[in-house]
Write an enzyme that holds these catalytic residues in place. Structure first.
Site, short mmCIF file in Angstrom:
data_model
loop_
_atom_site.label_atom_id
_atom_site.label_comp_id
_atom_site.label_asym_id
_atom_site.label_seq_id
_atom_site.Cartn_x
_atom_site.Cartn_y
_atom_site.Cartn_z
N ARG A 5 78.17 36.67 -85.03
CA ARG A 5 77.42 35.43 -84.82
C ARG A 5 76.28 35.04 -85.33
O ARG A 5 74.92 35.99 -84.32
CB ARG A 5 77.77 34.70 -84.00
CG ARG A 5 77.77 33.00 -84.26
CD ARG A 5 78.46 32.42 -82.80
NE ARG A 5 77.82 30.50 -82.71
CZ ARG A 5 77.62 30.47 -82.22
NH1 ARG A 5 77.22 30.61 -80.77
NH2 ARG A 5 77.23 28.69 -81.43
N LYS B 12 83.03 41.05 -72.50
CA LYS B 12 83.34 41.04 -73.64
C LYS B 12 84.32 41.68 -74.34
O LYS B 12 84.14 43.05 -74.25
CB LYS B 12 82.21 39.91 -74.63
CG LYS B 12 82.06 40.19 -75.82
CD LYS B 12 81.62 39.35 -76.80
CE LYS B 12 81.63 39.03 -78.25
NZ LYS B 12 79.99 38.71 -78.91
N ARG C 161 75.92 29.05 -72.15
CA ARG C 161 75.82 30.51 -71.02
C ARG C 161 76.16 29.84 -69.87
O ARG C 161 75.88 28.35 -69.36
CB ARG C 161 74.72 30.99 -70.85
CG ARG C 161 73.58 30.23 -70.64
CD ARG C 161 72.87 31.60 -71.14
NE ARG C 161 71.02 31.19 -70.45
CZ ARG C 161 70.39 30.45 -69.59
NH1 ARG C 161 71.30 31.16 -68.35
NH2 ARG C 161 69.17 30.12 -69.08
#
Length: 321
Positions: free
Chosen positions: A120, A185, A318
């Site tokens: 992204r 992640k 975040r």
């Protein structure tokens, strides 16, 4: 000759003579030796046995189009145009080229490595060879650009469903397009529009990157994990995983096209790693507590002034430390 062709012959872990390998591949024994040395330099453990030949020691998870196709539902065999590549600049870029070439079928590109993988906002997607899954699909969605609201979230649901079929039921989703295990992640989704609206249809490229076996990634600047580390009891094979993801994506996009995002909202929300966390926008001046997504796929932040919807293209969120 591609080294994957040689490794596929060695995959049975038996001893193969240089002569038999050369004959099967239609090359010289010197070329075989060079490919063996190249694979060894890339970290593949191959034993050289004097007077007998070569034996694979490492555990390999080679990509193969016939294995992916065999694992797909038969109804998809004539729907998708599948290509498995050793290396490519970007699977999304390759799908874009195939969409403009006029080839029939839904283009699906899987690569063993990428030289210019993208995440992204143009970030680099680290794409080492032989370890992860890099997969892109070319999708046609009716309803205009507004029909794309929530698509990356729906694709996250599709991937999490695919993982559940292997026993990995507790994958988390980070708005708008990341896949998590705990606070690390393991995958991401990149949705790009290809061309202009034509006859009510939008061409969309859906790129999916999953860390499968990766053990080292010095260039990654955030906590990460691989499927093999997160769910060590599962035997992960990239061919089976690719087939499961493609199958789920094709099915879920058909429903998304008919019904929009609303039917998937609860399923996405159940995996939301932001929910009830203290959040702050990186560049949008929004602070508050994670309150889930609305029916259009915007993330809602509960602030002192009330719920503030955040669009994926506007700001990133975040967890506040």
């Amino acid at each position: 000759m591609k080294s994957s062709s040689l490794l596929s012959l060695l995959e049975d872990r038996r001893i193969h003579s240089g002569e038999s390998l050369a004959q099967t591949l239609g090359i010289s024994r010197t070329a075989v030796w060079k490919q063996i040395r190249k694979a060894q330099a890339e970290g593949v453990e191959i034993r050289t046995i004097r007077g007998q030949g070569y034996q694979l020691i490492s555990t390999l998870d080679l990509l193969a189009s016939d294995r992916i196709r065999k694992a797909l539902p038969e109804r998809l065999h004539n729907v998708i145009a599948l290509d498995v590549l050793d290396t490519v600049d970007s699977t999304n870029a390759e799908v874009a080229r195939r969409l403009t070439s006029g080839l029939k079928g839904m283009p699906v590109v899987v690569a063993d490595s990428q030289t210019a993988g993208r995440g992204r906002r143009g970030r680099q997607w680290v794409s080492p060879q032989g370890e992860n899954l890099y997969l892109s699909l070319g999708l046609s969605v009716r309803g205009g650009f507004s029909a794309l609201d929530g698509m990356s979230l729906v694709l996250g649901v599709a991937v999490s469903r695919a993982l559940s079929t292997f026993g990995a039921a507790d994958a988390g989703l980070k708005w708008p397009n990341d896949l998590f295990y705990g606070d690390r992640k393991f995958g991401g989704i990149l949705v790009e529009i290809q061309g202009e609206l034509q006859d009510g249809e939008v061409q969309v490229i859906a790129g999916i990157g999953i860390n499968v076996h990766m053990k080292q990634a010095e260039m990654v600047d955030q906590p990460w994990i691989s499927l093999a580390e997160a769910w060590p009891d599962v035997v992960w094979t990239r061919n089976a995983l690719a087939a499961a993801i493609v199958s789920e994506v094709v099915e879920i996009i058909a429903q998304f096209e008919r019904q929009g995002f609303a039917p998937f909202r609860d399923e996405w929300q159940a995996r939301d790693i932001f929910f009830s966390k203290d959040l702050v926008a990186r560049d949008g001046g929004v602070e508050g507590r994670g309150a889930g997504i609305d029916t259009a796929g915007n993330y809602q932040v509960d602030t002192p002034e009330g719920l503030v919807p955040v669009r994926a293209g506007d700001i990133s969120l975040r967890v506040r430390s």
